[in-house]
Design a protein around this motif. Structure first.
Motif, PDB file in Angstrom:
ATOM      1  N   ASN A  40       1.026  11.524  -4.425  1.00  0.00           N
ATOM      2  CA  ASN A  40       0.654  12.671  -5.195  1.00  0.00           C
ATOM      3  C   ASN A  40      -0.356  13.702  -4.563  1.00  0.00           C
ATOM      4  O   ASN A  40      -0.543  14.773  -4.942  1.00  0.00           O
ATOM      5  CB  ASN A  40       0.152  12.337  -6.496  1.00  0.00           C
ATOM      6  N   LEU A  41      -1.065  13.022  -3.516  1.00  0.00           N
ATOM      7  CA  LEU A  41      -2.119  13.738  -2.767  1.00  0.00           C
ATOM      8  C   LEU A  41      -1.464  14.310  -1.401  1.00  0.00           C
ATOM      9  O   LEU A  41      -2.210  14.723  -0.672  1.00  0.00           O
ATOM     10  CB  LEU A  41      -3.217  13.305  -2.703  1.00  0.00           C
ATOM     11  N   ASN A  42      -0.040  14.163  -1.411  1.00  0.00           N
ATOM     12  CA  ASN A  42       0.462  14.538  -0.074  1.00  0.00           C
ATOM     13  C   ASN A  42       0.014  13.836   1.139  1.00  0.00           C
ATOM     14  O   ASN A  42      -0.352  14.372   2.423  1.00  0.00           O
ATOM     15  CB  ASN A  42       0.526  16.007   0.278  1.00  0.00           C
ATOM     16  N   LEU A  43      -0.526  12.558   0.842  1.00  0.00           N
ATOM     17  CA  LEU A  43      -1.231  12.013   2.106  1.00  0.00           C
ATOM     18  C   LEU A  43      -0.176  10.786   2.582  1.00  0.00           C
ATOM     19  O   LEU A  43       0.786  10.664   2.164  1.00  0.00           O
ATOM     20  CB  LEU A  43      -2.360  11.094   1.731  1.00  0.00           C
ATOM     21  N   ASP A  44      -0.272  10.343   3.963  1.00  0.00           N
ATOM     22  CA  ASP A  44       0.466   9.374   4.338  1.00  0.00           C
ATOM     23  C   ASP A  44       0.447   8.291   3.240  1.00  0.00           C
ATOM     24  O   ASP A  44      -0.514   8.218   2.645  1.00  0.00           O
ATOM     25  CB  ASP A  44       0.082   8.832   5.734  1.00  0.00           C
ATOM     26  N   SER A  45       1.550   7.290   3.604  1.00  0.00           N
ATOM     27  CA  SER A  45       1.494   6.193   2.625  1.00  0.00           C
ATOM     28  C   SER A  45       0.458   5.093   2.994  1.00  0.00           C
ATOM     29  O   SER A  45      -0.308   5.072   3.970  1.00  0.00           O
ATOM     30  CB  SER A  45       2.717   5.507   2.479  1.00  0.00           C
ATOM     31  N   PRO A  46      -0.092   4.251   2.029  1.00  0.00           N
ATOM     32  CA  PRO A  46      -0.888   3.382   2.462  1.00  0.00           C
ATOM     33  C   PRO A  46      -0.436   2.465   3.473  1.00  0.00           C
ATOM     34  O   PRO A  46      -1.336   2.013   4.176  1.00  0.00           O
ATOM     35  CB  PRO A  46      -1.154   2.321   0.937  1.00  0.00           C
ATOM     36  N   ASN A  47       0.828   2.156   3.285  1.00  0.00           N
ATOM     37  CA  ASN A  47       1.412   1.267   4.629  1.00  0.00           C
ATOM     38  C   ASN A  47       1.208   2.015   5.939  1.00  0.00           C
ATOM     39  O   ASN A  47       0.925   0.970   6.971  1.00  0.00           O
ATOM     40  CB  ASN A  47       3.052   1.089   4.243  1.00  0.00           C
ATOM     41  N   ILE A  71      -2.326   1.513   7.147  1.00  0.00           N
ATOM     42  CA  ILE A  71      -2.640   0.102   7.574  1.00  0.00           C
ATOM     43  C   ILE A  71      -1.911  -0.083   8.906  1.00  0.00           C
ATOM     44  O   ILE A  71      -2.549  -0.490  10.034  1.00  0.00           O
ATOM     45  CB  ILE A  71      -1.700  -0.917   6.555  1.00  0.00           C
ATOM     46  N   ILE A  72      -0.795   0.476   9.237  1.00  0.00           N
ATOM     47  CA  ILE A  72      -0.219   0.335  10.537  1.00  0.00           C
ATOM     48  C   ILE A  72      -0.955   0.982  11.434  1.00  0.00           C
ATOM     49  O   ILE A  72      -1.247   0.665  12.545  1.00  0.00           O
ATOM     50  CB  ILE A  72       1.279   0.880  10.663  1.00  0.00           C
ATOM     51  N   ASN A  73      -1.584   2.433  11.117  1.00  0.00           N
ATOM     52  CA  ASN A  73      -2.349   3.244  12.133  1.00  0.00           C
ATOM     53  C   ASN A  73      -3.631   2.400  12.561  1.00  0.00           C
ATOM     54  O   ASN A  73      -3.802   2.390  13.576  1.00  0.00           O
ATOM     55  CB  ASN A  73      -2.765   4.444  11.323  1.00  0.00           C
ATOM     56  N   ARG A  74      -4.108   1.633  11.472  1.00  0.00           N
ATOM     57  CA  ARG A  74      -5.281   1.080  12.017  1.00  0.00           C
ATOM     58  C   ARG A  74      -5.252  -0.207  12.753  1.00  0.00           C
ATOM     59  O   ARG A  74      -5.855  -0.391  13.827  1.00  0.00           O
ATOM     60  CB  ARG A  74      -6.000   0.630  10.564  1.00  0.00           C
ATOM     61  N   ILE A  75      -3.921  -0.968  12.576  1.00  0.00           N
ATOM     62  CA  ILE A  75      -3.630  -1.970  13.446  1.00  0.00           C
ATOM     63  C   ILE A  75      -3.265  -1.512  14.928  1.00  0.00           C
ATOM     64  O   ILE A  75      -3.680  -2.126  16.016  1.00  0.00           O
ATOM     65  CB  ILE A  75      -2.417  -2.643  12.905  1.00  0.00           C
ATOM     66  N   THR A  99       1.356   1.755  -7.734  1.00  0.00           N
ATOM     67  CA  THR A  99       0.250   2.767  -8.203  1.00  0.00           C
ATOM     68  C   THR A  99      -0.420   3.431  -7.328  1.00  0.00           C
ATOM     69  O   THR A  99      -0.750   4.471  -6.991  1.00  0.00           O
ATOM     70  CB  THR A  99      -0.759   1.976  -9.253  1.00  0.00           C
ATOM     71  N   LEU A 100      -0.911   2.497  -6.249  1.00  0.00           N
ATOM     72  CA  LEU A 100      -1.634   2.771  -5.305  1.00  0.00           C
ATOM     73  C   LEU A 100      -0.752   3.574  -4.111  1.00  0.00           C
ATOM     74  O   LEU A 100      -1.391   4.689  -3.643  1.00  0.00           O
ATOM     75  CB  LEU A 100      -1.996   1.427  -4.075  1.00  0.00           C
ATOM     76  N   THR A 101       0.353   3.459  -3.990  1.00  0.00           N
ATOM     77  CA  THR A 101       1.462   4.247  -3.128  1.00  0.00           C
ATOM     78  C   THR A 101       1.654   5.473  -3.932  1.00  0.00           C
ATOM     79  O   THR A 101       1.418   6.673  -3.115  1.00  0.00           O
ATOM     80  CB  THR A 101       2.513   3.636  -3.063  1.00  0.00           C
ATOM     81  N   HIS A 102       1.742   5.539  -5.015  1.00  0.00           N
ATOM     82  CA  HIS A 102       1.799   6.723  -5.888  1.00  0.00           C
ATOM     83  C   HIS A 102       0.652   7.792  -5.729  1.00  0.00           C
ATOM     84  O   HIS A 102       0.676   9.107  -5.718  1.00  0.00           O
ATOM     85  CB  HIS A 102       2.265   6.445  -7.440  1.00  0.00           C
ATOM     86  N   LYS A 103      -0.323   7.132  -5.793  1.00  0.00           N
ATOM     87  CA  LYS A 103      -1.706   7.875  -5.575  1.00  0.00           C
ATOM     88  C   LYS A 103      -1.806   8.695  -4.371  1.00  0.00           C
ATOM     89  O   LYS A 103      -2.224   9.916  -4.211  1.00  0.00           O
ATOM     90  CB  LYS A 103      -2.868   7.129  -5.831  1.00  0.00           C
TER      91      LYS A 103
END
Length: 288
Positions: free
Chosen positions: A217-224, A227-231, A210-214
């Motif tokens: 659906n908004l044409n954003l990078d994936s949550p994953n 997470i990697i970008n912040r690390i 659900t989080l990934t689909h949100k």
């Protein structure tokens, strides 16, 4: 250089400093690393925040926490407000100002708002009010200053939404905003030990899909990817601004296998950690 105006009471601290072309060389950003920072930056300034360079073409407000700040060029009066969490904690008071995850700690790394001709004098007046209270040292100064700080943050939060939501920058409808704010806030707190989408989905009380689909659906990078970008951002900070060896940085960021961290960094940045530290040159240019 003008002496900074400081309020201190037990653990609470807030200060206001003024910079311009005459004293800009005296600015030392690392003095404020542990503080929350709000800057009024006139047009014509150039500054680097972490690995992004900004050329300011309109008066702007910047909101910083742990980022590295360097001011390279400027002429007119820059106002630099800094305070600790004991004076005003953006997490504790988030219901009042709704700024955490937007002005501060947003995963989109947009730490500023631009001001128009009508807004600029209003913001400058609020800074001036803070300056006056710091000079007068009245017994009620602390609460008055806090009120002005909140007004700056509230006005800037509204402006951030107007400039970045439901438009070509970020197509996030207002109804979805809290999810992304909460994701940003959790990521800032937990990125060192939580590296998987499922970790954050659990904190947000939803399924990982659900989080990934949100996001999708908004044409954003994936949550994953966020997470990697912040690390990786934290890894770059530690590589460039400290003398820690790569192995220790890997452990600091929650990787028990330094070789895996090395491969991840190299794959995502095109540079080994050692080469990044050796060859780093200021990153992408942003004109605002």
């Amino acid at each position: 250089m003008l002496q900074p105006l400081i309020f201190e009471d037990h653990y609470k601290r807030l200060g206001l400093e003024t910079y311009s072309e005459e004293n800009l060389e005296s600015f030392k950003g690392d003095r404020f690393r542990t503080d929350i920072k709000v800057l009024f930056v006139p047009s014509g300034y150039e500054l680097t925040i972490d690995f992004n360079h900004y050329k300011i073409t309109k008066p702007s407000l910047f909101f910083l926490t742990n980022q590295h700040l360097n001011i390279q060029k400027g002429k007119d009066e820059l106002l630099f407000l800094f305070y600790n969490r004991d004076f005003y904690c953006i997490q504790i008071h988030d219901k009042e100002v709704a700024c955490d995850g937007l002005l501060f700690h947003n995963v989109f790394e947009i730490p500023f708002v631009e001001l128009d001709q009508s807004e600029t004098p209003l913001i400058k007046d609020l800074f001036q009010n803070i300056k006056d209270e710091l000079k007068w040292k009245d017994s009620s100064a602390e609460e008055m200053i806090r009120t002005y700080v909140k007004q700056i943050i509230i006005r800037a939060t509204r402006k951030w939404k107007k400039q970045n939501l439901d438009n070509d920058t970020l197509k996030i409808p207002g109804s979805e905003l809290d999810i992304f704010r909460d994701f940003s806030r959790h990521l800032e707190i937990h990125f060192r030990e939580k590296h998987h989408v499922a970790d954050y989905a659990e904190l947000l009380h939803m399924a990982p899909k659900t989080l990934t689909h949100k996001f999708k659906n908004l044409n954003l990078d994936s949550p994953n990817q966020f997470i990697i970008n912040r690390i990786l951002l934290e890894a770059k900070r530690l590589l460039f601004y400290t003398d820690k060896p790569v192995k220790e940085i890997a452990y600091d960021l929650g990787y028990e296998d330094p070789a895996y961290f090395n491969r991840l960094f190299t794959n995502k940045t095109g540079n080994t950690p050692a080469n990044f530290k050796k060859n780093y040159i200021s990153g992408k240019k942003y004109n605002i």
